[in-house]
Scaffold this active site. Structure first.
Site, PDB file in Angstrom:
ATOM      1  N   GLU A 180       0.830  -1.210   0.000  1.00 42.40           N
ATOM      2  CA  GLU A 180       0.000   0.000   0.000  1.00 42.40           C
ATOM      3  C   GLU A 180       0.859   1.253   0.000  1.00 42.40           C
ATOM      4  OE1 GLU A 180      -4.028   1.949   1.749  1.00 42.40           O
ATOM      5  OE2 GLU A 180      -3.481  -0.080   2.349  1.00 42.40           O
ATOM      6  N   HIS A 225      -0.039 -14.302  -0.804  1.00 40.18           N
ATOM      7  CA  HIS A 225       1.340 -14.570  -0.406  1.00 40.18           C
ATOM      8  C   HIS A 225       1.749 -15.938  -0.970  1.00 40.18           C
ATOM      9  CE1 HIS A 225       0.704 -11.130   2.103  1.00 40.18           C
ATOM     10  NE2 HIS A 225      -0.256 -11.747   2.772  1.00 40.18           N
ATOM     11  N   ARG A 255       5.257 -17.142  -1.071  1.00 35.78           N
ATOM     12  CA  ARG A 255       6.525 -17.686  -0.566  1.00 35.78           C
ATOM     13  C   ARG A 255       6.863 -16.963   0.729  1.00 35.78           C
ATOM     14  NH1 ARG A 255       9.336 -18.203  -4.984  1.00 35.78           N
ATOM     15  NH2 ARG A 255      10.058 -20.316  -4.745  1.00 35.78           N
ATOM     16  N   HIS A 266      -4.998  -0.417 -14.441  1.00 42.05           N
ATOM     17  CA  HIS A 266      -6.043   0.437 -15.008  1.00 42.05           C
ATOM     18  C   HIS A 266      -5.840   1.848 -14.477  1.00 42.05           C
ATOM     19  CE1 HIS A 266      -9.981   2.025 -16.096  1.00 42.05           C
ATOM     20  NE2 HIS A 266     -10.161   2.355 -14.835  1.00 42.05           N
ATOM     21  N   GLY A 299      -7.936   4.943 -14.705  1.00 41.24           N
ATOM     22  CA  GLY A 299      -9.132   5.695 -15.035  1.00 41.24           C
ATOM     23  C   GLY A 299      -9.093   7.082 -14.436  1.00 41.24           C
TER      24      GLY A 299
END
Length: 137
Positions: free
Chosen positions: A61, A88, A90, A105, A107
């Site tokens: 994030e 996840h 590994r 994308h 937009g």
């Protein structure tokens, strides 16, 4: 702005934030991507000694949000995260992980980011998707 100035700016605004706490550092930027690095130490481990999935999501994030500010019109729009998901693949005990954010994308209102988290050998650790929204200021 050149690459080094962009990275310096990204790293400077992260002081005294979660990114600073997790030792996340922005290390590469290009025309369509931003990459950050995070050390894998006991600070980001689960109790059994491997990278915590929540730390991976925080890394994803962080790099996706920073990329939004680099590649979207933040003079006129506030960018906010709507949703993040992670798979996840590994585990990792030490070293570093690298998260690279790229648009899936772009937009005018919503954006979809793919964030790949890899190790030093480019092995996939996690793959994340982040949805952001651009809100007129």
């Amino acid at each position: 702005m050149d690459k080094e100035k962009i990275l310096q700016r990204c790293n400077a605004i992260c002081r005294n934030t979660l990114m600073d706490t997790l030792d996340i550092e922005f290390v590469n930027v290009g025309e369509d991507f931003l990459t950050a690095r995070m050390p894998v130490t006991s600070k980001v481990h689960q109790p059994d000694g491997v990278l915590h999935g929540g730390a991976s999501v925080a890394l994803a994030e962080s790099v996706g949000s920073a990329a939004s500010y680099l590649f979207l019109d933040t003079d006129n729009f506030a960018i906010r995260g709507l949703e993040i998901s992670a798979n996840h693949t590994r585990s990792k005990k030490d070293g570093h992980v690298f998260a690279t954010a790229r648009f899936l994308h772009k937009g005018r209102t919503t954006q979809l980011w793919e964030i790949r988290i890899t190790d030093e050998e480019n092995k996939l650790i996690s793959i994340c998707k982040l949805t952001t929204i651009a809100l007129k200021k």
